[in-house]
Design a protein around this motif. Structure first.
Motif, mmCIF file in Angstrom:
data_model
loop_
_atom_site.group_PDB
_atom_site.id
_atom_site.type_symbol
_atom_site.label_atom_id
_atom_site.label_comp_id
_atom_site.label_asym_id
_atom_site.label_seq_id
_atom_site.Cartn_x
_atom_site.Cartn_y
_atom_site.Cartn_z
ATOM 1 N N UNK A 1 0.731 -0.985 -0.079
ATOM 2 C CA UNK A 1 -0.220 0.247 -0.174
ATOM 3 C C UNK A 1 0.852 1.134 0.115
ATOM 4 N N UNK A 2 2.009 1.084 0.335
ATOM 5 C CA UNK A 2 2.632 2.320 0.983
ATOM 6 C C UNK A 2 3.569 2.640 -0.624
ATOM 7 N N UNK A 3 3.936 1.172 -0.614
ATOM 8 C CA UNK A 3 4.726 1.693 -1.968
ATOM 9 C C UNK A 3 3.831 2.070 -3.199
ATOM 10 N N UNK A 4 2.151 1.275 -3.033
ATOM 11 C CA UNK A 4 1.691 2.631 -4.418
ATOM 12 C C UNK A 4 1.071 4.235 -4.439
ATOM 13 N N UNK B 149 -0.824 -4.845 -11.456
ATOM 14 C CA UNK B 149 -0.363 -6.169 -10.070
ATOM 15 C C UNK B 149 0.628 -6.137 -9.585
ATOM 16 N N UNK B 150 0.574 -6.284 -8.030
ATOM 17 C CA UNK B 150 0.849 -5.891 -7.208
ATOM 18 C C UNK B 150 2.388 -5.960 -7.352
ATOM 19 N N UNK B 151 2.516 -7.357 -8.128
ATOM 20 C CA UNK B 151 4.402 -7.875 -7.869
ATOM 21 C C UNK B 151 5.218 -6.785 -8.826
ATOM 22 N N UNK B 152 4.586 -5.901 -9.620
ATOM 23 C CA UNK B 152 4.636 -5.142 -10.435
ATOM 24 C C UNK B 152 5.498 -3.922 -9.175
ATOM 25 N N UNK B 153 5.053 -3.637 -8.699
ATOM 26 C CA UNK B 153 5.064 -2.525 -7.946
ATOM 27 C C UNK B 153 6.247 -1.840 -7.172
ATOM 28 N N UNK B 154 7.533 -3.128 -6.687
ATOM 29 C CA UNK B 154 8.130 -2.910 -6.832
ATOM 30 C C UNK B 154 9.235 -2.161 -8.338
ATOM 31 N N UNK B 155 9.508 -2.537 -8.464
ATOM 32 C CA UNK B 155 10.160 -2.029 -10.039
ATOM 33 C C UNK B 155 9.451 -1.137 -10.045
ATOM 34 N N UNK C 34 8.531 5.200 8.399
ATOM 35 C CA UNK C 34 7.700 5.438 10.461
ATOM 36 C C UNK C 34 7.135 4.112 11.599
ATOM 37 N N UNK C 35 7.513 3.823 12.336
ATOM 38 C CA UNK C 35 6.878 3.003 13.075
ATOM 39 C C UNK C 35 7.228 1.333 12.435
ATOM 40 N N UNK C 36 8.286 1.245 11.798
ATOM 41 C CA UNK C 36 9.017 -0.201 11.190
ATOM 42 C C UNK C 36 8.480 -1.115 12.067
ATOM 43 N N UNK C 37 8.165 -2.526 11.668
ATOM 44 C CA UNK C 37 7.429 -3.461 12.997
ATOM 45 C C UNK C 37 9.438 -4.694 12.627
ATOM 46 N N UNK C 38 9.050 -4.924 11.252
ATOM 47 C CA UNK C 38 9.872 -5.862 10.431
ATOM 48 C C UNK C 38 10.641 -5.183 9.441
ATOM 49 N N UNK D 198 12.163 -3.459 2.370
ATOM 50 C CA UNK D 198 13.038 -3.954 1.729
ATOM 51 C C UNK D 198 12.742 -3.002 0.699
ATOM 52 N N UNK D 199 11.422 -3.388 0.070
ATOM 53 C CA UNK D 199 11.346 -3.125 -1.371
ATOM 54 C C UNK D 199 10.688 -1.626 -0.759
ATOM 55 N N UNK D 200 10.731 -1.068 0.167
ATOM 56 C CA UNK D 200 10.656 0.272 0.482
ATOM 57 C C UNK D 200 12.098 1.566 -0.038
ATOM 58 N N UNK D 201 13.180 0.393 0.440
ATOM 59 C CA UNK D 201 14.368 0.908 0.743
ATOM 60 C C UNK D 201 14.921 1.107 -0.616
ATOM 61 N N UNK D 202 15.115 2.527 -1.322
ATOM 62 C CA UNK D 202 15.604 2.805 -2.642
ATOM 63 C C UNK D 202 16.558 2.594 -2.965
ATOM 64 N N UNK D 203 17.311 2.038 -3.727
ATOM 65 C CA UNK D 203 18.183 1.476 -4.124
ATOM 66 C C UNK D 203 19.242 2.032 -4.875
ATOM 67 N N UNK D 204 18.608 2.715 -5.198
ATOM 68 C CA UNK D 204 19.796 3.828 -6.540
ATOM 69 C C UNK D 204 20.776 5.172 -5.278
#
Length: 479
Positions: A335-338, A351-357, A373-377, A382-388
Motif C-alpha cells: 500500500x505504501x509502495x503504491x 499487478x502488485x508484484x510489479x509495484x517494487x519495480x 516511520x514505526x516499522x516492525x520488521x 526492504x522493497x520500500x528502500x531506494x536502491x539508487x
C-alpha cells in the motif's frame, strides 16, 4: 429514524426524506454552538455569549431563563428523532450527543483532514476523492440566517475552509494533467471578487498547458494591475509563473517533487549527537539509518527533524510512510509502495508484484529521501528502500526485527539532564526555570528525563503558571 443536521447552507434538520422545523433564530444559534462542540460540554456562559455576544448589556433581562427556554424547545425538537440525538445537562452547561456522520460540517472537516493526510502519504487520487466528497456536501452559504457572533465565526471558518479545499482540489486536477477539464471552473472563479494568488496561478498554468500562452500572461497583467492599485507587488507565485511561461518552461506538467514530511517540531530540543550521527549516515555511501528505542522517546520527532535538515540535499522530494507497527493492523508495504509511486508521478501497475519495480524506476535519476516511520520488521520493508545511489532512507521502530545490512543504527532513550532542562526552558521560558533551578532539575528527574513524560509535565506547568515547579515535581514523584 436518525436526525441529520445540515449546516453547509441554511440550517436544516432532516429525518429520512422529511424536513423538521429548526425553531426560532436564537434557538438555532444555541443548536449551532452545541453542534460545533462535537459532543463536548459548553457552559451556560459560553452559550449566552454564543447567542448574544460579549456585551452583557445587550443580553435579555433574564438571560439564563431565556437560554433554558431555548434548551427546552431544542429537547422537544430532538425528541422527534427517537433518541438518535440527545441534549444532556453537563455540569453548569449542556452537551449535544449526535450519531457519527449526521452533522455535515463535521463530515466536511473530516474529509478535508483526511485529504491532507492522503496528500502527505502520496495518494493524490484519494485526496481528490475526499475533497470532492466534502465539497459536494455544500448547498449554499454555511449557516445562512443563523444569528449570533459564534455562528458568524463558524460561518467564516467554514467558508475559508471551503475555498481552501476547492483550490486544493483544482490544484490536484491541474497537477494530474486535467487542466482542460477544470479550465472553465478556474476561469469563472478567477473572475469573482478578490481571487487568491493560488487561484490566479492555477488559471495561468491551466491556460499555458492548454496552449493559450497569451491568455495566461494576460491573467498575470490583470493581477499585477490590481496589486499596483493597492500599492502592492503581485504575489510571488504569479511572478515566478509568469517568468516560466515567458521562458517556455511551464507548458509541460511539472516534475513531481513530493514534500510529504510532517511538520518539524517547533520546540525540538537536544539530541545533538544523534542528529549529527544521522546526518552523517544519510550523507554517506550507505545512505540508510535506523532509529530505534522505547515508546515515547521521540523517534518520529527526531527522524522528521533530521529529514527537514536534509531537504536541500534531496531536492527531488521527501517521501513519508507511516507504517504504524504499534497499531493492531500495520500498514502493508504494498500500500505504501503504491502511494509512493503515485507521489512520484508514476503509473501504479495492476499487478502488485510489479509495484517494487515501478517504485525503483520512479526513483531512478532522482535524489529523494524516504522516511519510514514505526516499522516492525526491517526485512519486510526492504522493497520500500531506494536502491539508487542518490536516494536515502531513514527508518524508525521500537525494536524492529531483522537487519538492514550497512544501515547506521541509532538507539534512542531518555534525554540527558541538560537536554531535559533545555526542553523545560523552551516550553516554560528561561525566567521561570531560572527562578526554580533545583525544582526544574527535580521535575526532570521525577519524569526520569523521559521525553514524553517530560513534555506532558511541561505542558501541564505551562497551562498553570500559578503552580510552582516544586509542586509539579512533587506531583510527578508521587506518580
Amino acid at each position: 429514524m436518525t436526525l441529520h443536521f445540515r449546516t453547509l447552507g441554511p440550517l436544516r434538520i432532516r429525518q429520512g426524506d422529511a424536513e423538521n422545523p429548526v425553531g426560532r433564530p436564537q434557538q438555532q444559534a444555541v443548536l449551532v454552538a452545541l453542534l460545533a462542540a462535537r459532543g463536548g460540554p459548553l457552559t451556560t456562559g459560553q452559550l449566552l455569549r454564543a447567542v448574544w455576544g460579549e456585551d452583557e448589556d445587550l443580553w435579555p433581562a433574564r438571560p439564563k431563563r431565556a437560554l433554558a427556554t431555548h434548551v427546552y424547545r431544542l429537547r422537544q425538537l430532538l425528541a422527534a428523532g427517537g433518541g438518535a440525538a440527545a441534549l444532556h445537562q453537563a455540569g453548569q452547561g449542556y452537551r449535544l450527543e449526535t450519531a457519527a456522520g449526521t452533522v455535515d460540517m463535521h463530515c466536511f472537516d473530516d474529509a478535508v483532514q483526511a485529504a491532507a493526510t492522503a496528500r502527505q502519504q502520496g495518494d493524490p487520487d484519494g485526496a481528490h476523492a475526499l475533497l470532492t466528497r466534502g465539497l459536494d456536501l455544500w448547498y449554499g452559504s454555511a449557516l445562512d440566517g443563523v444569528p449570533g457572533p459564534f455562528a458568524e465565526r463558524i460561518r467564516h471558518r467554514l467558508e475559508a475552509s471551503r475555498t481552501a479545499a476547492l483550490e486544493a482540489r483544482l490544484a490536484l486536477d491541474v497537477a494530474r494533467g486535467r487542466h482542460a477539464e477544470v479550465l472553465p471552473e478556474l476561469t469563472a472563479l478567477a473572475a469573482g471578487p478578490d481571487p487568491s494568488g493560488q487561484l490566479q496561478s492555477l488559471l495561468m498554468l491551466a491556460l499555458s498547458r492548454s496552449g493559450r500562452r497569451d491568455e495566461a500572461l494576460a491573467v498575470y497583467e490583470r493581477a499585477r494591475g490590481q496589486a499596483e492599485e493597492l500599492g502592492l507587488d503581485p504575489a510571488p507565485e504569479l511572478v515566478r509563473l509568469q517568468r516560466q511561461i515567458t521562458d517556455g518552461t511551464a507548458a509541460a506538467p511539472a516534475v513531481c517533487r513530493p514534500r510529504h514530511l510532517p511538520a518539524d517540531t517547533v520546540d525540538f530540543t537536544g539530541r545533538g549527537e544523534e542528529v549529527a550521527l544521522l546526518v552523517r549516515a544519510l550523507e554517506s555511501a550507505a545512505r540508510t539509518a535506523v532509529v530505534h528505542g522505547p515508546a515515547g522517546t521521540g523517534k518520529t520527532a527526531l527522524a522528521v527533524h533530521v529529514a527537514h535538515r536534509l531537504r536541500d540535499a534531496y531536492p527531488d522530494g521527501q517521501l513519508y510512510g507511516d507504517l504504524k507497527a504499534s497499531h493492531a493492523a500495520p500498514v502493508r508495504p504494498a500500500r505504501v509502495l503504491a502511494a509512493f509511486v503515485r507521489a512520484l508521478g508514476g503509473e501504479v501497475p495492476e499487478d502488485e508484484a510489479d509495484l517494487a519495480a515501478a517504485y525503483q524506476e520512479a526513483l531512478d535519476g532522482r535524489r529523494v529521501l524516504v522516511v519510514l516511520d514505526d516499522a516492525e520488521d526491517l526485512g519486510g520493508i526492504r522493497p520500500l528502500l531506494p536502491r539508487h545511489p542518490g536516494c536515502a532512507a531513514l527508518v524508525t521502530g521500537r525494536t524492529p526485527a531483522g537487519l538492514l545490512p550497512g544501515a547506521r543504527l541509532v538507539a534512542l532513550g531518555a534525554f540527558s539532564a541538560d537536554d531535559a532542562l533545555g526542553l523545560l526552558v523552551r516550553t516554560l521560558g528561561a525566567a521561570r526555570v531560572a527562578a526554580e533551578p533545583d525544582a526544574a532539575r527535580a521535575l526532570a528527574e521525577a519524569c526520569r528525563c523521559h521525553p514524553a513524560l517530560l513534555r506532558t509535565a511541561a505542558a501541564r506547568a505551562a497551562a498553570r503558571p500559578h503552580w510552582s515547579l516544586a509542586s509539579m515535581a512533587e506531583r510527578m514523584a508521587k506518580g
